[in-house]
Motif scaffolding. Structure first.
Motif, PDB file in Angstrom:
ATOM      1  N   THR A   1       0.180   4.790  -1.321  1.00  0.00           N
ATOM      2  CA  THR A   1       1.618   5.070  -1.354  1.00  0.00           C
ATOM      3  C   THR A   1       2.400   3.808  -1.702  1.00  0.00           C
ATOM      4  OG1 THR A   1       1.386   6.815   0.278  1.00  0.00           O
ATOM      5  CG2 THR A   1       3.583   5.858   0.040  1.00  0.00           C
ATOM      6  N   GLN A   2       1.974   2.692  -1.136  1.00  0.00           N
ATOM      7  CA  GLN A   2       2.717   1.457  -1.388  1.00  0.00           C
ATOM      8  C   GLN A   2       2.577   0.974  -2.822  1.00  0.00           C
ATOM      9  OE1 GLN A   2       1.468  -0.899   2.159  1.00  0.00           O
ATOM     10  NE2 GLN A   2       3.659  -0.685   2.609  1.00  0.00           N
ATOM     11  N   LYS A   3       1.410   1.212  -3.427  1.00  0.00           N
ATOM     12  CA  LYS A   3       1.259   0.846  -4.844  1.00  0.00           C
ATOM     13  C   LYS A   3       2.067   1.799  -5.730  1.00  0.00           C
ATOM     14  CE  LYS A   3      -2.145  -0.088  -8.506  1.00  0.00           C
ATOM     15  NZ  LYS A   3      -3.570  -0.202  -8.865  1.00  0.00           N
ATOM     16  N   LEU A   4       1.987   3.089  -5.434  1.00  0.00           N
ATOM     17  CA  LEU A   4       2.668   4.087  -6.264  1.00  0.00           C
ATOM     18  C   LEU A   4       4.179   3.879  -6.280  1.00  0.00           C
ATOM     19  CD1 LEU A   4       0.571   7.143  -5.139  1.00  0.00           C
ATOM     20  CD2 LEU A   4       0.959   6.545  -7.544  1.00  0.00           C
ATOM     21  N   LEU A   5       4.739   3.552  -5.129  1.00  0.00           N
ATOM     22  CA  LEU A   5       6.183   3.401  -5.029  1.00  0.00           C
ATOM     23  C   LEU A   5       6.602   1.932  -5.124  1.00  0.00           C
ATOM     24  CD1 LEU A   5       6.863   6.140  -2.336  1.00  0.00           C
ATOM     25  CD2 LEU A   5       7.444   6.225  -4.763  1.00  0.00           C
ATOM     26  N   GLY A   6       5.648   1.090  -5.514  1.00  0.00           N
ATOM     27  CA  GLY A   6       5.944  -0.326  -5.690  1.00  0.00           C
ATOM     28  C   GLY A   6       6.621  -0.611  -7.028  1.00  0.00           C
ATOM     29  N   THR A   7       7.017  -1.871  -7.201  1.00  0.00           N
ATOM     30  CA  THR A   7       7.786  -2.268  -8.382  1.00  0.00           C
ATOM     31  C   THR A   7       6.901  -3.054  -9.351  1.00  0.00           C
ATOM     32  OG1 THR A   7       9.630  -2.537  -6.886  1.00  0.00           O
ATOM     33  CG2 THR A   7       9.917  -3.393  -9.123  1.00  0.00           C
ATOM     34  N   PHE A   8       6.901  -2.645 -10.597  1.00  0.00           N
ATOM     35  CA  PHE A   8       6.139  -3.344 -11.624  1.00  0.00           C
ATOM     36  C   PHE A   8       7.026  -4.409 -12.258  1.00  0.00           C
ATOM     37  CE2 PHE A   8       4.535  -3.445 -16.133  1.00  0.00           C
ATOM     38  CZ  PHE A   8       3.381  -4.151 -15.837  1.00  0.00           C
ATOM     39  N   ASP A   9       6.589  -5.632 -12.190  1.00  0.00           N
ATOM     40  CA  ASP A   9       7.439  -6.725 -12.677  1.00  0.00           C
ATOM     41  C   ASP A   9       7.002  -7.210 -14.060  1.00  0.00           C
ATOM     42  OD1 ASP A   9       5.147  -8.172 -12.356  1.00  0.00           O
ATOM     43  OD2 ASP A   9       5.941  -9.551 -10.852  1.00  0.00           O
ATOM     44  N   GLY A  10       6.192  -6.415 -14.724  1.00  0.00           N
ATOM     45  CA  GLY A  10       5.720  -6.831 -16.049  1.00  0.00           C
ATOM     46  C   GLY A  10       4.297  -7.349 -15.988  1.00  0.00           C
ATOM     47  N   LYS A  11       3.895  -7.792 -14.790  1.00  0.00           N
ATOM     48  CA  LYS A  11       2.533  -8.288 -14.632  1.00  0.00           C
ATOM     49  C   LYS A  11       1.772  -7.557 -13.522  1.00  0.00           C
ATOM     50  CE  LYS A  11       3.380 -12.905 -16.411  1.00  0.00           C
ATOM     51  NZ  LYS A  11       3.616 -14.304 -16.027  1.00  0.00           N
ATOM     52  N   ILE A  12       2.404  -7.493 -12.400  1.00  0.00           N
ATOM     53  CA  ILE A  12       1.738  -6.798 -11.297  1.00  0.00           C
ATOM     54  C   ILE A  12       2.718  -5.856 -10.596  1.00  0.00           C
ATOM     55  CG2 ILE A  12       0.093  -8.684 -10.831  1.00  0.00           C
ATOM     56  CD1 ILE A  12       1.986  -9.218  -8.306  1.00  0.00           C
ATOM     57  N   VAL A  13       2.107  -4.989  -9.748  1.00  0.00           N
ATOM     58  CA  VAL A  13       2.919  -4.069  -8.960  1.00  0.00           C
ATOM     59  C   VAL A  13       3.067  -4.647  -7.558  1.00  0.00           C
ATOM     60  CG1 VAL A  13       2.996  -1.782  -7.932  1.00  0.00           C
ATOM     61  CG2 VAL A  13       2.147  -2.059 -10.276  1.00  0.00           C
ATOM     62  N   LYS A  14       4.318  -4.813  -7.142  1.00  0.00           N
ATOM     63  CA  LYS A  14       4.570  -5.271  -5.772  1.00  0.00           C
ATOM     64  C   LYS A  14       4.717  -4.066  -4.858  1.00  0.00           C
ATOM     65  CE  LYS A  14       6.854  -9.556  -7.043  1.00  0.00           C
ATOM     66  NZ  LYS A  14       8.166 -10.197  -7.264  1.00  0.00           N
ATOM     67  N   ASP A  15       4.060  -4.135  -3.726  1.00  0.00           N
ATOM     68  CA  ASP A  15       4.072  -3.006  -2.792  1.00  0.00           C
ATOM     69  C   ASP A  15       5.489  -2.591  -2.418  1.00  0.00           C
ATOM     70  OD1 ASP A  15       1.392  -2.774  -2.729  1.00  0.00           O
ATOM     71  OD2 ASP A  15       1.123  -3.479  -0.672  1.00  0.00           O
ATOM     72  N   ALA A  16       5.622  -1.289  -2.187  1.00  0.00           N
ATOM     73  CA  ALA A  16       6.891  -0.771  -1.680  1.00  0.00           C
ATOM     74  C   ALA A  16       7.165  -1.385  -0.317  1.00  0.00           C
ATOM     75  CB  ALA A  16       6.823   0.746  -1.576  1.00  0.00           C
ATOM     76  N   PRO A  17       8.438  -1.597   0.003  1.00  0.00           N
ATOM     77  CA  PRO A  17       8.782  -2.352   1.223  1.00  0.00           C
ATOM     78  C   PRO A  17       8.882  -1.482   2.470  1.00  0.00           C
ATOM     79  CG  PRO A  17      10.755  -1.890  -0.017  1.00  0.00           C
ATOM     80  CD  PRO A  17       9.633  -1.216  -0.752  1.00  0.00           C
ATOM     81  N   PHE A  18       7.929  -0.596   2.683  1.00  0.00           N
ATOM     82  CA  PHE A  18       7.931   0.190   3.935  1.00  0.00           C
ATOM     83  C   PHE A  18       6.495   0.524   4.265  1.00  0.00           C
ATOM     84  CE2 PHE A  18       8.487   3.207   0.447  1.00  0.00           C
ATOM     85  CZ  PHE A  18       7.500   4.128   0.702  1.00  0.00           C
ATOM     86  N   TRP A  19       6.270   0.833   5.554  1.00  0.00           N
ATOM     87  CA  TRP A  19       4.911   1.202   5.918  1.00  0.00           C
ATOM     88  C   TRP A  19       4.766   2.706   6.124  1.00  0.00           C
ATOM     89  CZ3 TRP A  19       5.109   3.462  10.671  1.00  0.00           C
ATOM     90  CH2 TRP A  19       6.039   3.000  11.611  1.00  0.00           C
TER      91      TRP A  19
END
Lengths: 344, 344, 344, 344
Positions: B207-225
């Motif tokens: 879930t955290q990867k899917l709703l994370g933010t892609f910055d052009g290089k990597i996906v940052k985890d979504a900010p909730f658990w």
């Protein structure tokens, strides 16, 4: 022997009362009361018996009476009445001097009526004195909680010392909780019904009364909230609950497990109390209703999968027999405590 | 027509791929790959067909090949391989120039491999370029999430605007999620199994990867658990999930419902995309797996019972078809997006 | 106490043997034998226990041995081996001097090996003498019938006096008959499988041996045919059978019912024999597996719906617990008779 | 378009009529009639919709009328009434000039009312002329058989040429046959109920009328007897039947199979008639309700396990969708034939 009547004796919970009281060492069934439609007929004729043990022989020929105090020869009555009937009938019996041990929801939340789990809040029984005084009744009403509430609250009791802050709970409930005709096969086969009317509210409010503090006059709600989501699943007997418990002291799963293991309600040796109120399962996939519901003759609650949840919660699963520990057995255990404490 | 192969074609998800691709307007099944044991034989002989539509005639006589790139004549391969096989085989295919649309869990959490729900995070597809560059592959791997994750995340997407803080979720999952031989009848009839190996971890991390933010290089985890509790119930198809969603903006249930109703992923008219990705049910007791799993030909997720929970959470129930939207259908929809965006 | 070993102790029937022998007044479990894979380990570690009573404490720590006579310290061995293993292993044990009470199908139809239901054909036990003499064994093999056969034949025994001409029988069999992993949930949920490999043949041939006449040397087949149709249904325990019985004397349903009621096998008071081998239900919709399978601690067969069929047949329904009366309980009752008659 | 009304439109079979007629090319739903309690309200409000496709939009807002001829605007009425209501109401409609295509059992066995399976006895439709003349009705009543009868009789039709002598049949019937509230989950989960009131008699008598000979005035019963044993099993939809067919010509199983394969009822291309009325399964374990009930959009009957039985009988298993082919679909197919033959 104490003379015991059963109100609503022909329904699903009523039959469970008959089954559990048939060989009870303290109580003797002396009256079976049901609707006017059944009154005057033999129990064996009007009760379509649906349990997988045979209808007890000594009960078959008892003539059913109506649910009026003067018709019932008993010291205590166990009530399996539907809530809409219990609201007046149970009061009539209490007024007429009967001890009423009720499984109905009607009076659970009244301020002067004990909502009792003997292992959890026996001190609330003193509400009976408040009740009798206020209402000028010779008898009294004592209630047991909703079938889902009771399983969860038994497991919360030993965790109170951790300073519970909040509870999330999702239930997966058996069809027998709705009574024999309550859930049609077409509704539940190969299905989940994510709704049981009123159940979530009961779990959320009854828990607070059960774990609240009795100050000699009233019970103050427990200082944490419960948020429940209730679901019906294709299971015959046994309600399963998935719990998240968040608390001030952030115990480890090991500490929570030890609290369960060491839980000793000091009930003494009552006929219906199980050897262990809480049974801890070590297997990764237990408890399961089909495997564990008959533990302690249906009176034990099984817990397992105790693990660390996010944000310092501890997660676990608990399960118990909804029509024994969660209904008829609960009322009978309450009555045994009433007897032991001299209220009967 | 794009030539499509299926890896792991004889198993439960493999059969679902065969069923869904048989009449697909863009893809044509040109290769069915399975274990050495099946290779060389006709598909109709080795696949014990278990779906309730007949085995497509045009597939019955295809000779099964082994899961080696040189044996497979296709532009894209759909992978229904078990995780332990997928970990090497899928890479072999990507290296050999194939586009791999995978339902296996093996590569979902690798940093340069997209974990994709087209309605949720299509922008993550750009990871393919990162992936190809880094690994020097001609082909690529794209994955779809775990069957439980996908239903929940589809419903979380339109709620992101409320500033999700945390999610509690309890699942009630169908037996088909474990494959044809995965759950014995003696294990699950009249029962709940409160454990599915690895499932809770998948829901919490994917879930955290899917709703994370892609910055052009990597996906940052979504900010909730996310905190998950997974249970198996006696249901054939359709995973039901009970969700508590807590967020910064404390929306009302009505606002949450409107977010679901207005959700438009702007996918355009793909062959497998449902008319509505999220269907809102107004009845008090829906969604239910038996009633709602085939909505949108199994590709819609149904939600209902949107209500206020304690402590400003909003509670709701969501449900979707685990082997269509949660497995084969998900991979096919991913492939359709790959085609539309020019990666195929 | 007689020392008892269990062959195939870890499987579904093996576990039932363990459960039923744990508190047996005559037999003491002294050896648990299973495949080489399990040998050397503690029973509690290798047997994934699946019964809804707990694994008996006194058995948990027994070290499992392999299924070789020299490894097994016992006077009698109960065999829950798969047929393909039983065919050689049981003979090895009989040769080595053990009494083998077998639930396997391997030796049931051998001419010099008794196929026994104590209430039906106890005189066939004399085949043991034929067997020992012919095979020069110190020990012997005694078998019990297939789980479906046994329920039906128990009810046919008291009807033999009517001159049975033929039997049509349709079965509706529980999943536990196939072992724990035998029937996947996806195969049987919401379904009927109209096929159980070999079952119809067993019912047709075993019945003839069981109700045949022992002339001192061999058993001559009973002089009527049986035609069986076997089906698997979504039931946990309890095989239900619908029977048409046509006979020379054309009894009325009332006469058939009386034959059931008066049936007294004169077994005496054996630990495992039920008070009534046949229980007649008067309700129009009984017997039912969920309601009646535990009658007589699983050892009684329940019959009902005795009615006139077309063409002078009498129709009725019979039902019994397939893993107790139909498997482990049957072998144990056989062993009790062996003891009583001096063969042990 | 022919104007069609549905009597008993809110119940389980009534809803199936609505579902199947919603997109029918010949019939247009113009009236939905139900009890006084529902009359005057919108269908979407009073029908608790229980099918797994959504309530058709164009039906939701139709105002329900009472089951009186003057309230119903239609050329034909489909009756899903309970038998006790159908007995008078259907006659009222026929008298008032309506064609009544009925699924109720009330008039099936009346001598001048056709009991029809279009593939089996279309010539019986001429009874309509007898009926109209005798009763002086402008309209007429045509009925379809009981849901179990219809599956079996479809398979018996091509076997008539072998000179059927007698039939034994054991049924395993789905819960939907009893209506939505007909079978409680506690009654049937993990269970078999060996009794369905009146069902055996219907199968035994309706079969003889259906396969009887129409001599221009009356139908003479078929010259063989049927002996039925009916059981309820935990299956949602699809009645399974195990048949023994004994006949003068003693066909081989192969000949019986060929008779099924070659069966061509020459119905022509009606909207509801399936491409194949009888589908022969070659797999050893088919037909199965979950796998085969939707064949031919629920209108095909599947047969399998054709084998030699004892005493020259041939045994086989047949299965069909009880609420489509066995109820609403049957009435609609009857109506299509009425239209084609000019009775409508």
């Amino acid at each position: 022997m104490i003379k015991a009547g059963i109100l609503g004796a022909t329904g699903a919970v009523g039959q469970r009362f008959v089954q559990l009281l048939a060989d009870h060492p303290w109580f003797e069934i002396t009256a079976l009361a049901a609707s006017e439609r059944s009154a005057g007929k033999k129990y064996g004729e009007v009760a379509k018996w649906r349990l997988d043990t045979d209808l007890p022989e000594n009960v078959r020929d008892i003539t059913v009476v109506s649910t009026k105090p003067k018709e019932v020869d008993a010291d205590i009555v166990f009530s399996a009445l539907p809530a809409e009937d219990a609201i007046t009938i149970e009061k009539d019996f209490a007024k007429a001097g009967f001890v009423v041990s009720s499984n109905a929801s009607s009076h659970r939340m009244e301020k002067d009526i004990p909502l009792l789990i003997p292992e959890v809040n026996p001190e609330h029984l003193a509400l009976i004195d408040v009740q009798k005084k206020k209402r000028k009744w010779d008898g009294c009403i004592v209630t047991n909680p909703n079938c889902s509430t009771i399983m969860m609250v038994l497991t919360l009791k030993p965790l109170m010392k951790f300073g519970i802050e909040n509870i999330h709970v999702a239930t997966m409930q058996a069809v027998s909780g709705a009574g024999y005709e309550g859930v049609s096969s077409m509704a539940i086969m190969d299905n989940v019904i994510p709704y049981i009317g009123g159940e979530e509210h009961k779990m959320e409010t009854e828990t607070q009364k059960l774990l609240g503090t009795f100050d000699g006059k009233i019970v103050k709600d427990a200082p944490f909230w419960v948020s429940a989501a209730c679901h019906r699943v294709p299971v015959m007997d046994g309600h399963t609950m998935s719990v998240w418990m968040r608390s001030k002291k952030n115990p480890t799963p090991e500490q929570v497990k030890n609290a369960f293991l060491k839980f000793d309600p000091k009930l003494g040796d009552l006929p219906t109390s199980p050897k262990k109120a809480i049974i801890v399962r070590e297997e990764p996939d237990r408890p399961q209703p089909r495997m564990d519901r008959n533990q302690g003759r249906g009176m034990s609650v099984s817990v397992g999968r105790i693990r660390a949840g996010a944000d310092n919660a501890v997660q676990y699963v608990c399960m118990g027999h909804n029509t024994v520990r969660g209904a008829a057995g609960a009322s009978i255990l309450n009555a045994e405590v009433l007897k032991k404490k001299g209220y009967l």
